[in-house]
Each structure stands twice: as structure tokens, then as C-alpha cells.
Design a protein around this motif. Structure first.
Motif, PDB file in Angstrom:
ATOM      1  N   MET A   1      31.711  12.905  19.685  1.00 25.49           N
ATOM      2  CA  MET A   1      33.101  13.105  19.292  1.00 25.49           C
ATOM      3  C   MET A   1      33.944  13.647  20.450  1.00 25.49           C
ATOM      4  O   MET A   1      35.176  13.633  20.390  1.00 25.49           O
ATOM      5  N   SER A   2      33.280  14.126  21.493  1.00 22.33           N
ATOM      6  CA  SER A   2      33.989  14.700  22.641  1.00 22.33           C
ATOM      7  C   SER A   2      34.432  13.600  23.595  1.00 22.33           C
ATOM      8  O   SER A   2      33.855  12.501  23.648  1.00 22.33           O
ATOM      9  N   GLU A   3      35.439  13.905  24.360  1.00 25.24           N
ATOM     10  CA  GLU A   3      35.931  12.978  25.384  1.00 25.24           C
ATOM     11  C   GLU A   3      35.498  13.471  26.759  1.00 25.24           C
ATOM     12  O   GLU A   3      35.205  14.652  26.948  1.00 25.24           O
ATOM     13  N   ASP A   4      35.495  12.541  27.700  1.00 22.34           N
ATOM     14  CA  ASP A   4      35.197  12.870  29.092  1.00 22.34           C
ATOM     15  C   ASP A   4      33.874  13.634  29.217  1.00 22.34           C
ATOM     16  O   ASP A   4      33.825  14.769  29.703  1.00 22.34           O
ATOM     17  N   ILE A   5      32.788  12.995  28.776  1.00 15.47           N
ATOM     18  CA  ILE A   5      31.479  13.626  28.851  1.00 15.47           C
ATOM     19  C   ILE A   5      30.949  13.489  30.266  1.00 15.47           C
ATOM     20  O   ILE A   5      30.705  12.370  30.732  1.00 15.47           O
ATOM     21  N   PRO A   6      30.755  14.608  30.988  1.00 15.00           N
ATOM     22  CA  PRO A   6      30.228  14.512  32.357  1.00 15.00           C
ATOM     23  C   PRO A   6      28.820  13.912  32.353  1.00 15.00           C
ATOM     24  O   PRO A   6      28.045  14.102  31.411  1.00 15.00           O
ATOM     25  N   GLU A   7      28.502  13.223  33.423  1.00 16.91           N
ATOM     26  CA  GLU A   7      27.198  12.557  33.500  1.00 16.91           C
ATOM     27  C   GLU A   7      26.052  13.568  33.404  1.00 16.91           C
ATOM     28  O   GLU A   7      25.043  13.321  32.740  1.00 16.91           O
ATOM     29  N   ASP A   8      26.227  14.739  34.051  1.00 15.82           N
ATOM     30  CA  ASP A   8      25.153  15.728  34.040  1.00 15.82           C
ATOM     31  C   ASP A   8      25.018  16.441  32.696  1.00 15.82           C
ATOM     32  O   ASP A   8      24.055  17.196  32.500  1.00 15.82           O
ATOM     33  N   PHE A   9      25.958  16.249  31.786  1.00 13.00           N
ATOM     34  CA  PHE A   9      25.840  16.912  30.488  1.00 13.00           C
ATOM     35  C   PHE A   9      24.604  16.432  29.739  1.00 13.00           C
ATOM     36  O   PHE A   9      24.014  17.184  28.963  1.00 13.00           O
ATOM     37  N   TRP A  10      24.195  15.177  29.965  1.00 13.25           N
ATOM     38  CA  TRP A  10      23.025  14.652  29.256  1.00 13.25           C
ATOM     39  C   TRP A  10      21.746  15.383  29.671  1.00 13.25           C
ATOM     40  O   TRP A  10      20.799  15.478  28.894  1.00 13.25           O
ATOM     41  N   LYS A  11      21.751  15.934  30.909  1.00 15.16           N
ATOM     42  CA  LYS A  11      20.612  16.752  31.324  1.00 15.16           C
ATOM     43  C   LYS A  11      20.565  18.047  30.494  1.00 15.16           C
ATOM     44  O   LYS A  11      19.492  18.501  30.103  1.00 15.16           O
ATOM     45  N   ILE A  12      21.756  18.629  30.249  1.00 15.82           N
ATOM     46  CA  ILE A  12      21.812  19.843  29.431  1.00 15.82           C
ATOM     47  C   ILE A  12      21.324  19.535  28.016  1.00 15.82           C
ATOM     48  O   ILE A  12      20.608  20.327  27.395  1.00 15.82           O
ATOM     49  N   LEU A  13      21.680  18.357  27.510  1.00 17.57           N
ATOM     50  CA  LEU A  13      21.278  17.983  26.157  1.00 17.57           C
ATOM     51  C   LEU A  13      19.761  17.845  26.047  1.00 17.57           C
ATOM     52  O   LEU A  13      19.157  18.244  25.041  1.00 17.57           O
ATOM     53  N   VAL A  14      19.145  17.305  27.082  1.00 20.19           N
ATOM     54  CA  VAL A  14      17.688  17.179  27.086  1.00 20.19           C
ATOM     55  C   VAL A  14      17.036  18.566  27.081  1.00 20.19           C
ATOM     56  O   VAL A  14      16.035  18.799  26.388  1.00 20.19           O
ATOM     57  N   VAL A  15      17.615  19.505  27.821  1.00 21.24           N
ATOM     58  CA  VAL A  15      17.077  20.863  27.853  1.00 21.24           C
ATOM     59  C   VAL A  15      17.251  21.530  26.490  1.00 21.24           C
ATOM     60  O   VAL A  15      16.353  22.233  26.011  1.00 21.24           O
ATOM     61  N   LEU A  16      18.393  21.327  25.850  1.00 26.52           N
ATOM     62  CA  LEU A  16      18.617  21.896  24.523  1.00 26.52           C
ATOM     63  C   LEU A  16      17.545  21.449  23.536  1.00 26.52           C
ATOM     64  O   LEU A  16      17.143  22.210  22.653  1.00 26.52           O
ATOM     65  N   ASP A  17      17.069  20.228  23.694  1.00 21.85           N
ATOM     66  CA  ASP A  17      16.046  19.689  22.790  1.00 21.85           C
ATOM     67  C   ASP A  17      14.628  20.017  23.260  1.00 21.85           C
ATOM     68  O   ASP A  17      13.667  19.591  22.615  1.00 21.85           O
TER      69      ASP A  17
ATOM     70  N   HIS B   1       9.731  15.337  19.187  1.00 19.80           N
ATOM     71  CA  HIS B   1      10.981  16.000  18.820  1.00 19.80           C
ATOM     72  C   HIS B   1      11.996  15.059  18.195  1.00 19.80           C
ATOM     73  O   HIS B   1      13.069  15.511  17.783  1.00 19.80           O
ATOM     74  N   SER B   2      11.700  13.772  18.132  1.00 18.15           N
ATOM     75  CA  SER B   2      12.708  12.824  17.648  1.00 18.15           C
ATOM     76  C   SER B   2      12.902  12.939  16.143  1.00 18.15           C
ATOM     77  O   SER B   2      12.035  13.430  15.416  1.00 18.15           O
ATOM     78  N   VAL B   3      14.051  12.459  15.677  1.00 14.10           N
ATOM     79  CA  VAL B   3      14.357  12.472  14.247  1.00 14.10           C
ATOM     80  C   VAL B   3      13.335  11.640  13.483  1.00 14.10           C
ATOM     81  O   VAL B   3      12.846  12.056  12.422  1.00 14.10           O
ATOM     82  N   ILE B   4      12.987  10.473  14.017  1.00 13.86           N
ATOM     83  CA  ILE B   4      12.070   9.605  13.271  1.00 13.86           C
ATOM     84  C   ILE B   4      10.676  10.237  13.172  1.00 13.86           C
ATOM     85  O   ILE B   4       9.975  10.052  12.168  1.00 13.86           O
ATOM     86  N   THR B   5      10.276  11.025  14.169  1.00 11.77           N
ATOM     87  CA  THR B   5       8.993  11.729  14.083  1.00 11.77           C
ATOM     88  C   THR B   5       9.021  12.762  12.964  1.00 11.77           C
ATOM     89  O   THR B   5       8.053  12.910  12.209  1.00 11.77           O
ATOM     90  N   GLN B   6      10.136  13.472  12.837  1.00 10.50           N
ATOM     91  CA  GLN B   6      10.256  14.455  11.755  1.00 10.50           C
ATOM     92  C   GLN B   6      10.152  13.756  10.394  1.00 10.50           C
ATOM     93  O   GLN B   6       9.495  14.260   9.474  1.00 10.50           O
TER      94      GLN B   6
END
Length: 830
Positions: free
Chosen positions: A691-707, A738-743
Motif C-alpha cells: 500500500m506504500s509508495e516509493d518502496i526503496p529497493e533495499d527495503f526488501w532486505k529489511i522485510l526478509v530480516v523481519l521474517d 516461515h511461509s503462509v502456505i507452510t503454516q
């Protein structure tokens, strides 16, 4: 004169009261000599260490007592003093005779009250004494059989200045304290084993074994009867004891909604359907047990229970209506009743009690209130009573007016100076007044006394009030003996019984489910807050391979704050313009507000509440972990440091690990709840990011760490995290744990196990939802996500999918609640 507890300073005792340890000449009483010698050998420092060890052990075991505050009950540790209360064998023999006679007398009185009422017909008591008291329940007439009368009884005793024991009250509805007494014994034997080794103490084993066997024998139509303990719930002041006894005896602990009446029988709602209940050991007061015939506004009772009692399809211990015996007015006429029913004098006297409904003794007492304690005959043990000598003249006159207006409602008891004994308090020993509660069991047509009891101590040195609500301490109660049986273990063996998964009570399964959900919810929330704090403090998060100085920190922080708002549903949160303004203040509220759903404080409070409900089914280490979590959350308005947030995450991971390795019955529901929360959080987090705009490329690295999926990602994909790969891994990579389908796959396995144990073929609603979620995850098109960084790329279809997926997951939770956890059902035929 022998020095008692030397090196601790003087042990003061009121010269007027009976000293439990010392004779009038200052010598140690013979039955105390071994204990005094052992305690003196410990020394003051070591005794303080043992006292702290007791408190720590009680805290680990969750030995609590709910103290009623202004708004809601407050759970406090039920303290135990390391110095026991000791009775000699000769004293105990005399006391046993008196309390057993009293139990036989009250049993006959109870049956007469609800059957022939000869005591009224023969003018033994005035009718007003019985009929004016709300404890007399007309619907219970003819419901008390000759075999099932007062089965379990407790009596409150004090020792007067002359050394004689006197009764100050009877507990006949649902006597409390038995579990605390056994817990005291087990804790003290672990913390001060040397004293147990050297002392000849009667053990509690036989009483508990007889209790269990007696309940089994009460059922006439089953060799293996279903016995349940009925509790009013977690708000009950003695809820710990309810869970303790249920675990100790191996009985299900149930609330009213766990039971239902159908066809004049009581049934237990389990996951496998209804099971017939034969015996109910109740911890609910009389009036609240059946809203159909007794108190109509009660939510604690079972509609139709009295009808089942009349039909003899269930036995309730103690019988409904037995609360009438707790009317303190009986204390004034028990000597006469003893001659009437038993034809013998009363052995154990009561504290001198005068009923204002008796006009003969009315006036002299009113003229000399200073010597009396005035109580309401309707009062239960939580209600206040007044000492006449503590009232000024105006207050005494006001009390006299109340008594004159309603004389039947009041009694006066002569004030007794209670006996005293030493208590460890702040590196010294001081004298406190004590009272003893004894427990009796009806077995083989007679009564037997547990060789011990619950000794309670006044909260202050000069106080004559003994009340757990007002901060009293408890003591282990020792009855000395010279028999070899004293060395027997005090822990009775549990019955051998194999239970299937579906015999778990619905309420217990529900608590497991929500404990699992709040465990994962709090853990994932703290991980999100930790990443926010890294960005706010300009600290490079560990395990993220990126050029930190090149990261668009401000934009990443905005996205994480939006994600925090959406995931925790704390709107408007950080969605408004200038979200960075007053950020400290906003995050402080998010950490500390215990009443707002979605805050750390609220989720921790909910987790502790759920864990407390199942604390006897999970290891004791969990209570220490939850305490550590509390200590790491600073007081408002301070925000936890990154170090403290890291420690909170570690503690939650430890809590999860202990539960996963140790939960037996109910573990399926704990894991289902955890995995539903996991899937919901992942879906909500992804939706909020997209839902956010202008997602920085490195943000996906943060998302992987969050998970917590850094290693998983690098094992699956080459290069830096890309949107399509990250979303694929989080949603439907079946090889990722950790995936949704695994849960969903694991939830399906759990449901299959539940279904097999129920021998059910019909596909239930939750199974359909699981299949639908799996199908949607497999067929969703994620090919366009690769161009997500192109600001012109549409992601509306994926967002809609995530919204629908979130709805399906919430529907799955609702379906599980309806089929396995919910207590709400339509009207039942009585």
C-alpha cells in the motif's frame, strides 16, 4: 531460661496471648525443640536466603491469591513463612475428637434443615434463625440424601489465652485452603529439607488419597466416574487452588459454560462431544450454582443443575444449600444442638457468640460493645467486621441504631486474644497472631481430619485480624508423631488414565489457542519495533547486507511505521501527515497503554492472562520468562532500549521453545493459534508494504530480516532480495518453514489429527477454508511483481488478494472457535 533464635534480636510475645513456642517459664515446648535447634543452626543470614527461595519458588509455581481491588482483582503471591506451626501428637488427638464431633453434628443439622426440620418443630431454635437467613434455599428441600451430606468440611480455629482451641467459623459450601496447604508442604520440604529429615511429621498422603477414592465411590452407576471441579473462573480469589487441585487429582477444571444439562443429566462439553458428568466438586457458592432455580442473574452456574440433583443423576460436593451452616448464629446454639442430635456435650467450644435476634442477651451486649466484635450474619469472609473498642461514641451509637432496626442480621462475638508464634520478617523474628483451618473428609460413615491444615498469620504484629485479603501470611502446619509412617512421601500418585486429544475441555483448548496467538503476535510486533528503533537511532541492523549510508532511512522508517499501524490495527497511528513529529511520545503510548488493543503492554497482559489459565499444563520456567518480559518493559513514558527489546524478543523465543517442547494436552491448539497469527501477520505486513509508495529497493532486505528468513532466502535465491522472490517466499514457498502456505499445511495436519480422534467423516467449515486458502495461494499470479519498483506497475490485484486472504484466515479462526472452542450454544432442553 533458654534463648530462642539467638542472634536475631529479641522475640517478643504478648504476655497475654498463648505462646505457641515457649512455656510461661520461657522454656521451649518439647514438640518444638528439634525445629528450634535446626532453625538456630541455619543462622539469620541463611534463614533469610531460604525465605527468599520460598518466595521465588512460589512465584515460579504461580501460587497466587486474588486480592479484590477497587476495579478488578489483583493477583498476588500467597506468601509462606519458613517457620512452621507445630502441634504435638497429644494436642492433635484432642483436637481431632472435637472437630470430628462438630462435623457429625453439622451433617445431621444440614439434613434436618432440608428434610424434616425437627429442630423447628421441637422448638430447639426460633424459626427466624433459619428462615430469615438468605443461605437457607427453599429449592434445595429434599435434595440432600442420607449418603451424600457434608462430604468435605473445614473449620477455622484459634487458640485462646488459656491454651484451649475455639471455633470462629465453619466452611461448608466449598471449603478453600486445601490446595494451599499441600503446596506449602511441598515448597517447605524442598527449601528446608534438613528440618523435615530430622522431624517426625505426619504426612498428608493418606488424606489426599482417601479424598480421591471417596469421590470415586460416590457414583453408583460408574466404576470410572467423570469427576469435574467447577470454578467460577480466573477472577476467583482462590483460582490457583482450583487449578492446583484439578492437576493434582487429575480432574478437569471446568466453568459453567463447559457443562450443559440435557435429559436431566449434566454433560461435559469436550472436543469429542458430550460426556456424562457423575460428580461435581464445586468451588461456586450456593446461590450462583443454578440460575434457573436460585440466583437468576448468575453467569457462574448451570441451568437445571438442581433438577439433576433431585433426579440423582449427579452428585454435587458439598450439597447445594450447605451454605446455611456458615451462618455464624449457629455458634451460639451448637451446645444445645449437640445434646439434641448426638445426646452428648459439645467437645470443642466456639468463641462466645450472641445473636441479637435473641432478646434475652440483646441489651447487655449493646451496653458494652468494647468487649465484642460485631458481624453481619449475612457476611461472607470477604466482608468487613468491626471491633467495638475501635469505634468512637458516635460510631457505636450509629451501629446500635442499625442493630436495633434489624436485630436478626447481627451477632456479637467476644474478642479473643489469639495465640502467637514467630514469623520471619525483615531480617528479624517477631511475634504474630495465628489461626488454623482444619480439613475433614466424610469416609466410611465417619469423619477423618487431614493431619495438618492451613495456618494463617495476622498481617501486623498487634493485629487480631487474620485475612489473606488484608495481606496475611501462611504457614505449613505440622502434626508431630513417633510412627515410622511419618517418613512416607507427601505426594500421592496420580491415577493412571489415558486421555485422547479430544477430551481436552473447550475452555482449556481456547486458552491454549490464545496463548499461542499472543505469543506469536507479541514476538512479531517486537521484531517490527526493533527495526523501527534501529532506523530511528541510525544504527545498522545486524544481518542486513547493504550499504547502510546509502539506505533511504527516512522513507524506510515511514513504511515501517505504516506497517506497524496496519498490522496492529492502531488507527490513525502513523498514517497522518508529519508522522515523525512527537515520535517518542507516540511510540511511548504504543509500548505502554495496557488498555489499547495492539500495544505491547496490552499484548503482554493478554499473553500472561492466557498463560496463567494453562499454567499447570506448561512448565514452571514460563512464569520466570514472563516476569523477565515485565521487568524489561520500562515504566511510561520511557521507551525500551534496543538492548531491552532484543532481550524481550529472546525471552519470547525462549517461551515459545519451552512451550513447543513441553505442552502435552492442548499443544495442537497452542500451535494452531500460533500459526494462524503467523500467517495473518505476514499477510497484513505484505499488504501494508504494497500500500506504500516509493518502496526503496533495499527495503526488501529489511522485510526478509523481519521474517527471520535471511538464511532461507540466500539458500533459495541468488543476489539481493527482489520483490517477486521475497513475496513468493513469504506467501507460497512450501519449502520455507516461515511461509503462509507452510503454516496452513501444518494447521491442516493438526485438523486431520483432531478429525481422526473424533472418528468423523464430514468435512467441517475450517477444513474447507484451509483447502480454499491453499488453492488460492497456489494459483495466484505473482509474475508481475518483478516490475513492482516501476511506479506505474499496478498491484491492486495483489492487494485485493491479500485482503481476501486475510479475511479467509480470520474466518478460519472463527470456524475453529465455533467448532472447538466456543461455549455459546442455543437453548438446551432441561
Amino acid at each position: 531460661m533458654q534463648t530462642l533464635f539467638k542472634d536475631w534480636g529479641p522475640y517478643f510475645s504478648d504476655a497475654i496471648s498463648y505462646n505457641e513456642v515457649l512455656t510461661p517459664s520461657g522454656e521451649v515446648r518439647p514438640h518444638w525443640s528439634t525445629v528450634v535447634k535446626n532453625i538456630e543452626e541455619l543462622g539469620p543470614y541463611e534463614l533469610q536466603q531460604r525465605t527468599r527461595a520460598i518466595h521465588e519458588l512460589l512465584s515460579q509455581e504461580g501460587v497466587t491469591y486474588n486480592v479484590y481491588g477497587e476495579f478488578e482483582p489483583v493477583s498476588k503471591i500467597f506468601p509462606l513463612d519458613p517457620i512452621p506451626f507445630i502441634l504435638s501428637e497429644q494436642e492433635w488427638e484432642q483436637l481431632q475428637q472435637g472437630v470430628c464431633q462438630r462435623a457429625r453434628l453439622l451433617n445431621l443439622l444440614l439434613k434436618d434443615i432440608y428434610q424434616d426440620r425437627r429442630l423447628i418443630k421441637d422448638h430447639i431454635i426460633p424459626p427466624e434463625l433459619l428462615f430469615s437467613h438468605p443461605g437457607f434455599l427453599i429449592p434445595c428441600q429434599q435434595t440432600i440424601s442420607s449418603n451424600h451430606g457434608l462430604m468435605f468440611y473445614a473449620v477455622d480455629l484459634v487458640r485462646a489465652a488459656d491454651g484451649t482451641f475455639k471455633v470462629i467459623g465453619d466452611r461448608t459450601q466449598n471449603p478453600s485452603g486445601l490446595g494451599y496447604a499441600m503446596e506449602n508442604r511441598m515448597v517447605l520440604s524442598r527449601v528446608i529439607p534438613s528440618i523435615f529429615k530430622d522431624s517426625q511429621i505426619q504426612r498428608l498422603t493418606k488424606f489426599f488419597r482417601d479424598f480421591r477414592q471417596t469421590l470415586r465411590e460416590l457414583s453408583a452407576d460408574s466404576e470410572d466416574p467423570l469427576i469435574v471441579i467447577l470454578t467460577p473462573g480466573e477472577a476467583s480469589e482462590t483460582y490457583f487452588e482450583h487449578t492446583f487441585l484439578a492437576n493434582y487429582f487429575g480432574y478437569p477444571l471446568v466453568e459453567a459454560n463447559d457443562l450443559v444439562v440435557n435429559d436431566q443429566q449434566v454433560w461435559f462439553r469436550t472436543l469429542d462431544g458430550l460426556q456424562k458428568v457423575h460428580i461435581i466438586l464445586r468451588r461456586v457458592d450456593d446461590n450462583f450454582c443454578d440460575p434457573l432455580e436460585l440466583r437468576g442473574d448468575s453467569l457462574l452456574g448451570i441451568p437445571g443443575l438442581l433438577q439433576c440433583v433431585r433426579a440423582h443423576t449427579v452428585t454435587v460436593i458439598n450439597p447445594l444449600g450447605s451454605g446455611i451452616l456458615e451462618n455464624p448464629t449457629w455458634l451460639s446454639c451448637l451446645p444445645k444442638l449437640c445434646q439434641y442430635y448426638l445426646g452428648e456435650p459439645l467437645i470443642l467450644p466456639s468463641v462466645n457468640t450472641h445473636w441479637f435476634g435473641d432478646p434475652v442477651s440483646h441489651e447487655p451486649i449493646l451496653q458494652n460493645l468494647n468487649d465484642y466484635v460485631v458481624k453481619s450474619v449475612y457476611a461472607n469472609h470477604r466482608e468487613h467486621f468491626v471491633f467495638g473498642d475501635e469505634l468512637n461514641r458516635n460510631e457505636q451509637e450509629s451501629l446500635k441504631v442499625k442493630i436495633a432496626k434489624h436485630p436478626y442480621q447481627y451477632i456479637a462475638q467476644e474478642k479473643e486474644i489469639l495465640s502467637s508464634q514467630p514469623v520471619v520478617n525483615d531480617r528479624q523474628i517477631e511475634s504474630r497472631h495465628i489461626g488454623l483451618r482444619c480439613f475433614l473428609l466424610h469416609k466410611d460413615n465417619d469423619y477423618y481430619v487431614m493431619p495438618g491444615g492451613l495456618t494463617r498469620v495476622s498481617p501486623e504484629k498487634d493485629s487480631l485480624v487474620i485475612s489473606s485479603q488484608q495481606g496475611g501470611v501462611s504457614k505449613d502446619t505440622w502434626v508431630m508423631t513417633f510412627e515410622s509412617s511419618a517418613k512416607m512421601s507427601s505426594i500421592p500418585a496420580a491415577p493412571v488414565r489415558v486421555r485422547g486429544i479430544n477430551t481436552v475441555p473447550r475452555k482449556l483448548a481456547e486458552n491454549f489457542f490464545w496463548c499461542g496467538r499472543y505469543t506469536k503476535r507479541t514476538e512479531m510486533q517486537l521484531r517490527l519495533l526493533r527495526q523501527i528503533e534501529y532506523l530511528r537511532n541510525n544504527q545498522e541492523p545486524p544481518f542486513i547486507e547493504m550499504e547502510w549510508e546509502c539506505l533511504e532511512k527516512s522513507r524506510c522508517l515511514d513504511i515501517l511505521l505504516n506497517v506497524l499501524t496496519h498490522v496492529t490495527v492502531t488507527y490513525p497511528g502513523f498514517l497522518q501527515p508529519n508522522a515523525h513529529q512527537n515520535l517518542d511520545q507516540k511510540l511511548s503510548v504504543f509500548f505502554h497503554n495496557p488498555t489499547a488493543s495492539g500495544t505491547v503492554s496490552y499484548n503482554l497482559k493478554s499473553l500472561k492472562k492466557a498463560a496463567m489459565s494453562i499454567h499447570k499444563q506448561i512448565p514452571g520456567e514460563t512464569s520466570n520468562i514472563l516476569k523477565n518480559l515485565d521487568s524489561l518493559l520500562p515504566t511510561a513514558p520511557d521507551i525500551p532500549t534496543l538492548h531491552d527489546i532484543n532481550q524481550m524478543v529472546i525471552n519470547l523465543s525462549a517461551f515459545r521453545g519451552v512451550c513447543v517442547d513441553s505442552i502435552d494436552s492442548g499443544w495442537i491448539f497452542w500451535d494452531i493459534g500460533r500459526r494462524i497469527e503467523w500467517a495473518l501477520n505476514t499477510v497484513s505486513m505484505l499488504w501494508a508494504v504494497l500500500m506504500s509508495e516509493d518502496i526503496p529497493e533495499d527495503f526488501w532486505k529489511i522485510l526478509v530480516v523481519l521474517d527471520e528468513s535471511q538464511a532461507i532466502y540466500h539458500n533459495r535465491y541468488l543476489g539481493s532480495p527482489r520483490p517477486q522472490n521475497v513475496i513468493e517466499m513469504l506467501l507460497r514457498d512450501a519449502s520455507s518453514p516461515h511461509s503462509v502456505i507452510t503454516q496452513i499445511h501444518i494447521i491442516q495436519e493438526h485438523l486431520d489429527l483432531l478429525k481422526r480422534s473424533k472418528s468423523q467423516v464430514i468435512i467441517e467449515n475450517e477444513e474447507r477454508l484451509v483447502l480454499e486458502i491453499q488453492a488460492r495461494l497456489r494459483i495466484v499470479n505473482l509474475s508481475f511483481v518483478g516490475s513492482l519498483l516501476d511506479k506505474t506497475s499496478p498491484v491492486n490485484s495483489l492487494n485485493r488478494f491479500l485482503l481476501e486472504l486475510g479475511t479467509l484466515l480470520r474466518n478460519l479462526s472463527d470456524a475453529l472457535n465455533e467448532d472447538y472452542l466456543s461455549h455459546s450454544e442455543g437453548p438446551q432442553q432441561i
